[in-house]
Every structure is written in C-alpha cells, then in structure tokens.
Write a protein that holds these residues in place. Structure first.
Motif, PDB file in Angstrom:
ATOM      1  N   ARG A 179       0.846  -1.186   0.000  1.00 22.48           N
ATOM      2  CA  ARG A 179       0.000   0.000   0.000  1.00 22.48           C
ATOM      3  C   ARG A 179       0.885   1.241   0.000  1.00 22.48           C
ATOM      4  O   ARG A 179       2.081   1.170   0.314  1.00 22.48           O
ATOM      5  N   THR A 180       0.319   2.388  -0.295  1.00 21.77           N
ATOM      6  CA  THR A 180       1.091   3.620  -0.304  1.00 21.77           C
ATOM      7  C   THR A 180       1.769   3.824   1.055  1.00 21.77           C
ATOM      8  O   THR A 180       1.101   3.886   2.087  1.00 21.77           O
ATOM      9  N   GLY A 181       3.090   3.875   1.045  1.00 19.29           N
ATOM     10  CA  GLY A 181       3.847   4.096   2.271  1.00 19.29           C
ATOM     11  C   GLY A 181       4.220   2.846   3.035  1.00 19.29           C
ATOM     12  O   GLY A 181       5.014   2.923   3.981  1.00 19.29           O
TER      13      GLY A 181
ATOM     14  N   VAL B   6      11.943  -1.468   0.396  1.00 21.88           N
ATOM     15  CA  VAL B   6      11.100  -0.717  -0.525  1.00 21.88           C
ATOM     16  C   VAL B   6       9.946  -0.055   0.220  1.00 21.88           C
ATOM     17  O   VAL B   6       9.652  -0.371   1.374  1.00 21.88           O
ATOM     18  N   LYS B   7       9.300   0.869  -0.479  1.00 24.63           N
ATOM     19  CA  LYS B   7       8.092   1.503   0.035  1.00 24.63           C
ATOM     20  C   LYS B   7       7.023   1.390  -1.053  1.00 24.63           C
ATOM     21  O   LYS B   7       7.268   1.686  -2.228  1.00 24.63           O
ATOM     22  N   GLY B   8       5.837   0.951  -0.661  1.00 28.42           N
ATOM     23  CA  GLY B   8       4.776   0.699  -1.620  1.00 28.42           C
ATOM     24  C   GLY B   8       4.221   1.955  -2.267  1.00 28.42           C
ATOM     25  O   GLY B   8       4.222   3.039  -1.672  1.00 28.42           O
ATOM     26  N   LYS B   9       3.714   1.788  -3.493  1.00 30.71           N
ATOM     27  CA  LYS B   9       3.070   2.874  -4.229  1.00 30.71           C
ATOM     28  C   LYS B   9       1.553   2.736  -4.267  1.00 30.71           C
ATOM     29  O   LYS B   9       0.868   3.582  -4.834  1.00 30.71           O
ATOM     30  N   GLY B  10       1.032   1.648  -3.698  1.00 31.10           N
ATOM     31  CA  GLY B  10      -0.421   1.488  -3.626  1.00 31.10           C
ATOM     32  C   GLY B  10      -1.083   1.261  -4.964  1.00 31.10           C
ATOM     33  O   GLY B  10      -2.190   1.760  -5.204  1.00 31.10           O
ATOM     34  N   ASN B  11      -0.453   0.490  -5.835  1.00 32.32           N
ATOM     35  CA  ASN B  11      -1.033   0.219  -7.150  1.00 32.32           C
ATOM     36  C   ASN B  11      -2.279  -0.660  -7.000  1.00 32.32           C
ATOM     37  O   ASN B  11      -2.181  -1.808  -6.572  1.00 32.32           O
ATOM     38  N   PRO B  12      -3.467  -0.155  -7.360  1.00 29.29           N
ATOM     39  CA  PRO B  12      -4.688  -0.933  -7.116  1.00 29.29           C
ATOM     40  C   PRO B  12      -4.787  -2.200  -7.957  1.00 29.29           C
ATOM     41  O   PRO B  12      -5.375  -3.192  -7.516  1.00 29.29           O
ATOM     42  N   THR B  13      -4.204  -2.186  -9.162  1.00 26.84           N
ATOM     43  CA  THR B  13      -4.336  -3.348 -10.040  1.00 26.84           C
ATOM     44  C   THR B  13      -3.580  -4.555  -9.507  1.00 26.84           C
ATOM     45  O   THR B  13      -3.941  -5.701  -9.783  1.00 26.84           O
ATOM     46  N   SER B  14      -2.531  -4.323  -8.725  1.00 24.03           N
ATOM     47  CA  SER B  14      -1.789  -5.428  -8.102  1.00 24.03           C
ATOM     48  C   SER B  14      -2.378  -5.804  -6.751  1.00 24.03           C
ATOM     49  O   SER B  14      -1.779  -6.600  -6.025  1.00 24.03           O
TER      50      SER B  14
ATOM     51  N   GLU C 172       8.873   1.843  -4.644  1.00 24.59           N
ATOM     52  CA  GLU C 172      10.088   2.633  -4.803  1.00 24.59           C
ATOM     53  C   GLU C 172      11.155   2.056  -3.878  1.00 24.59           C
ATOM     54  O   GLU C 172      10.847   1.563  -2.790  1.00 24.59           O
ATOM     55  N   ILE C 173      12.391   2.100  -4.315  1.00 21.02           N
ATOM     56  CA  ILE C 173      13.491   1.553  -3.524  1.00 21.02           C
ATOM     57  C   ILE C 173      13.935   2.575  -2.491  1.00 21.02           C
ATOM     58  O   ILE C 173      14.232   3.718  -2.818  1.00 21.02           O
ATOM     59  N   VAL C 174      13.976   2.144  -1.233  1.00 22.46           N
ATOM     60  CA  VAL C 174      14.420   2.997  -0.127  1.00 22.46           C
ATOM     61  C   VAL C 174      15.898   2.757   0.173  1.00 22.46           C
ATOM     62  O   VAL C 174      16.644   3.680   0.469  1.00 22.46           O
ATOM     63  N   ALA C 175      16.312   1.495   0.115  1.00 20.56           N
ATOM     64  CA  ALA C 175      17.715   1.152   0.397  1.00 20.56           C
ATOM     65  C   ALA C 175      18.088  -0.087  -0.401  1.00 20.56           C
ATOM     66  O   ALA C 175      17.280  -1.003  -0.573  1.00 20.56           O
ATOM     67  N   THR C 176      19.318  -0.089  -0.902  1.00 21.26           N
ATOM     68  CA  THR C 176      19.872  -1.242  -1.617  1.00 21.26           C
ATOM     69  C   THR C 176      20.959  -1.857  -0.746  1.00 21.26           C
ATOM     70  O   THR C 176      21.887  -1.159  -0.319  1.00 21.26           O
ATOM     71  N   LEU C 177      20.830  -3.154  -0.478  1.00 22.01           N
ATOM     72  CA  LEU C 177      21.707  -3.823   0.489  1.00 22.01           C
ATOM     73  C   LEU C 177      22.555  -4.895  -0.198  1.00 22.01           C
ATOM     74  O   LEU C 177      22.128  -5.501  -1.174  1.00 22.01           O
ATOM     75  N   ARG C 178      23.729  -5.129   0.358  1.00 25.88           N
ATOM     76  CA  ARG C 178      24.539  -6.288  -0.038  1.00 25.88           C
ATOM     77  C   ARG C 178      24.963  -7.020   1.234  1.00 25.88           C
ATOM     78  O   ARG C 178      25.297  -6.414   2.250  1.00 25.88           O
ATOM     79  N   GLN C 179      24.943  -8.341   1.163  1.00 25.74           N
ATOM     80  CA  GLN C 179      25.245  -9.162   2.333  1.00 25.74           C
ATOM     81  C   GLN C 179      26.734  -9.182   2.610  1.00 25.74           C
ATOM     82  O   GLN C 179      27.552  -9.200   1.690  1.00 25.74           O
ATOM     83  N   VAL C 180      27.075  -9.213   3.894  1.00 27.02           N
ATOM     84  CA  VAL C 180      28.452  -9.475   4.302  1.00 27.02           C
ATOM     85  C   VAL C 180      28.526 -10.706   5.201  1.00 27.02           C
ATOM     86  O   VAL C 180      29.575 -11.331   5.342  1.00 27.02           O
TER      87      VAL C 180
END
Length: 393
Positions: free
Chosen positions: A290-292, A308-316, A380-388
């Motif tokens: 959902r949005t947010g 990620v943070k949702g955009k609230g796309n109703p079709t999905s 939308e992407i809030v943070a991109t992570l890589r494992q250590v």
C-alpha cells in the motif's frame, strides 16, 4: 513497468508483471485459479512468479467470501524482517566471523529448536489462544514454544548487510515453523475432503476452499491469524537476539536504537478493501505494498536485496514481489552446480560454503535487478543492500 494481460480464456483476467513467457504448467495453474467463481476482479502475478502448489508463487488473489488454504501455503506467515542499525562498515572490521558464530549460537537453524524457551518467548500473548486451535496440533504446544525464536532451513536466512550509504542492516527470512505447517496441513486435508463432496469439478485438488459462514471457514481463519501472528513474533524474537549479538561486538554491549524496523509477511491472507469492496487477499509469495508500506525484497545469497516503500497500485491489489524467485528447482541446482561454483558466487560473504546449501546457490534464482525493474510502478526503492554475513540452516 506496466503489467500485461495474459491471453487466457478465463472468467477473471490474469495480469502479469513478469515480462517473460510462462511455462505450460504455470499457465495451467494461472488458468485454474482465474476460473474459480469467487475470484474478485482478476489475478495479479508478480515479477518473481513461479510454480507453486495450487496457486503460483508470486501471486495476489482477491476472493469474495472464500479462502484457499493451499494457496496461502504450509509456511503460514512466512516473511521478512529487518533493522537498520546505527553502525557502519568500520564497526564490522575483523568481526564478521565471530558475529556469525555467535548468531548461530543464539538462533537455532534447520530442524533445531531452543533447549528452553526464554522469557520473551513465554510472554507472547498468543499462547492464550493455543487451546482453541485445531485439535490436530494440541500436542505440539511445547514444541511450538521451543521453536519460537528459531530460523528453520531451506531458503530461510539471517544476514548482516551494508547499504549504499555504508549503513549496517540486520535482515532475516522465516515463518511459522512446524506449528504453522501442521495447522496448514490439517485444514488443507479438511478442505480436500469437503471438495470431494461439494466441488467435484474442481480443476485442482489444491484449490479446495472454505466458504465464509461455515464452521470450517471460521476454524481456518482463526488458526490462520494465530499462525501469522506467531510467524511475525518469531521474527521479532530472532531480531532481538541477533541485535544483542551485534551490540556485544559493535557497541560494547550498550543497547542501540534501530533507525528503521520492518516486519512483513509474504505468505498470508487478510481481509482488505479493494475497488470499494471488502475481499480476502491471499498473497502467495507477495508483499503488501500500500502507499507508504515498507517491504523487503531479498535477492539470492550473494545478490543485492532491497528495502522498498509501496506505491499502492490498485491493479496489483497493492502488492509487489517477495524476492528473486527460483529459476531452478533444488534438485536441478544440485545437479548443475558444484561447491566450487558456490564458493565463487559467494565471494566476500561470510557464510556456509558446502554441499548442504548448494541448492541455495545464487544462480538458482532469477536476477533480482530484473525483478525490480519490472515493478517500478509497484514500489520505490528505499535502500539497496549487499550481504556481508549470511546464516542458513
């Protein structure tokens, strides 16, 4: 990217964010679900869609007054949790191996469970409702108590990650353990028995369902909500234990306050409002967006993961992908790759590098970047992570 409508002759259309051609078995599974009379509006397939049991993994299914236990699956409430912590890569120098060792000491993995339940596990409010659960699990209360705060095996994991701003994250993937599996199996069996009497033309036995207003629906819904709460709390207990390990190594044992906390399911069902109607949304390998809404989309062991943070796309039905999605079965991965391949593909990560986790090799999964590109209209992407560090059962 926008969705595509699949060319299927079904009462409900099928919309797909997976911009690749589905295999014959996947198409058949999508058609079976979209042909059910209680499906609401359409079926939504996420970019990581692949074969499941009854319904495709990576799908969001809205239904009117009916729920399909096998579509939810046997790991009820399986999902992700993450904490952003006030540390940087400098704090981790020389400490990855001992932190991995200590995490493995405080969180049982695979089939293991805690020798004794700690205070946090015993204090969970959900135990008050255990006596009301299906009679088939009543003898499992002690086991469920000891497994609260345990990881499990397969694709479940605990990771320490760094984001692109050099921030440290603790992330994990787990569900409702043995108790959730047994509850699901009990109700799936009941649904199949009912279907033999009431729905003889069902296209797949794993689409056996319960109808609202019946005792069977009420019993499943009660147990489903309990198991989803158990799964969420299980992740919380593990996060707390792992955070304390990190505090011991990185802040001299001094408690730290997380900068962000996320805990989300990706195998579950809930009552929600969509297109102005109250429906049941089953997300089988999908995250609510959902949005947010904050969500977590992990890549494979050795690939990037995303907050990620949702955009609230109703079709999905306000949903998004839950991960990279497998492109090879576990058996196929073990046949195709060697331990040397695993070592090469997990370079720079403190993790197991043996035949016991070969089926989790990164090449067994779809490229996560492609999955993310196909759902820019969902999150939308809030943070991109890589494992250590990666801990697996």
């Amino acid at each position: 990217m926008p969705y595509q409508q699949l060319s299927l002759q079904t009462p409900a259309p099928v919309y797909s964010w997976a911009h690749h051609e589905l295999g014959a078995q996947e198409v058949r599974m999508a058609k079976n679900v979209a042909s059910l009379p209680f499906v609401f509006k359409h079926v939504a397939l996420m970019p990581d869609v692949h074969l499941g049991k009854g319904a495709l993994v990576g799908s969001a299914i809205a239904t009117r007054d009916a729920v399909i236990p096998a579509a939810v699956g046997v790991d009820i409430g399986c999902g992700m949790a993450a904490l952003k912590l006030p540390f940087t890569s400098e704090h981790l120098d020389g400490k990855l191996k001992p932190m991995r060792r200590d995490i493995e000491a405080v969180v049982p993995v695979g089939f293991n469970e805690n020798a004794d339940a700690d205070k946090q596990a015993r204090n969970w409010q959900g135990w008050r409702g255990f006596k009301d659960l299906h009679r088939g699990v009543q003898r499992l209360e002690a086991k469920a108590l000891k497994q609260l705060g345990s990881l499990g095996g397969g694709n479940h994991f605990i990771e320490l990650c760094l984001d692109t701003d050099d921030g440290v994250w603790l992330m994990l993937h787990s569900g409702s353990r043995h108790i959730g599996n047994r509850l699901a199996q009990c109700h799936i069996a009941t649904a199949k028995e009912l279907a033999k009497l009431a729905v003889p033309g069902l296209p797949d036995p794993d689409l056996a369902h319960f109808v609202r207003g019946t005792p069977e629906f009420a019993a499943y819904w009660r147990d489903l909500q309990w198991a989803q709460d158990y799964a969420r709390y299980n992740r919380r207990v593990m996060l707390d234990r792992c955070r304390r390990v990190m505090e011991l190594h990185l802040s001299g044992g001094k408690p730290v306050t997380p900068l962000l906390a996320v805990n989300c399911h990706h195998n579950y069902a809930e009552q929600e409002i969509h297109f102005g109607e109250e429906v049941i949304v089953t997300r089988k390998g999908a995250v609510r967006a959902r949005t947010g809404d904050y969500g977590i989309i992990p890549g494979s062991m050795g690939a990037q993961s995303f907050i990620v943070k949702g955009k609230g796309n109703p079709t999905s039905f306000c949903s998004c992908a839950h991960g990279a999605g497998r492109q090879l079965s576990r058996t196929q991965a073990k046949k195709r790759f060697s331990v040397d391949d695993l070592v090469q593909q997990t370079q720079g990560i403190e993790c197991r590098k043996d035949g016991g986790v070969l089926d989790e090799i990164p090449s067994a999964y779809k490229p996560i970047d492609k999955v993310m590109h196909q759902q820019t209209d969902l999150v939308e992407i809030v943070a991109t992570l890589r494992q250590v560090v990666c801990v697996k059962g």
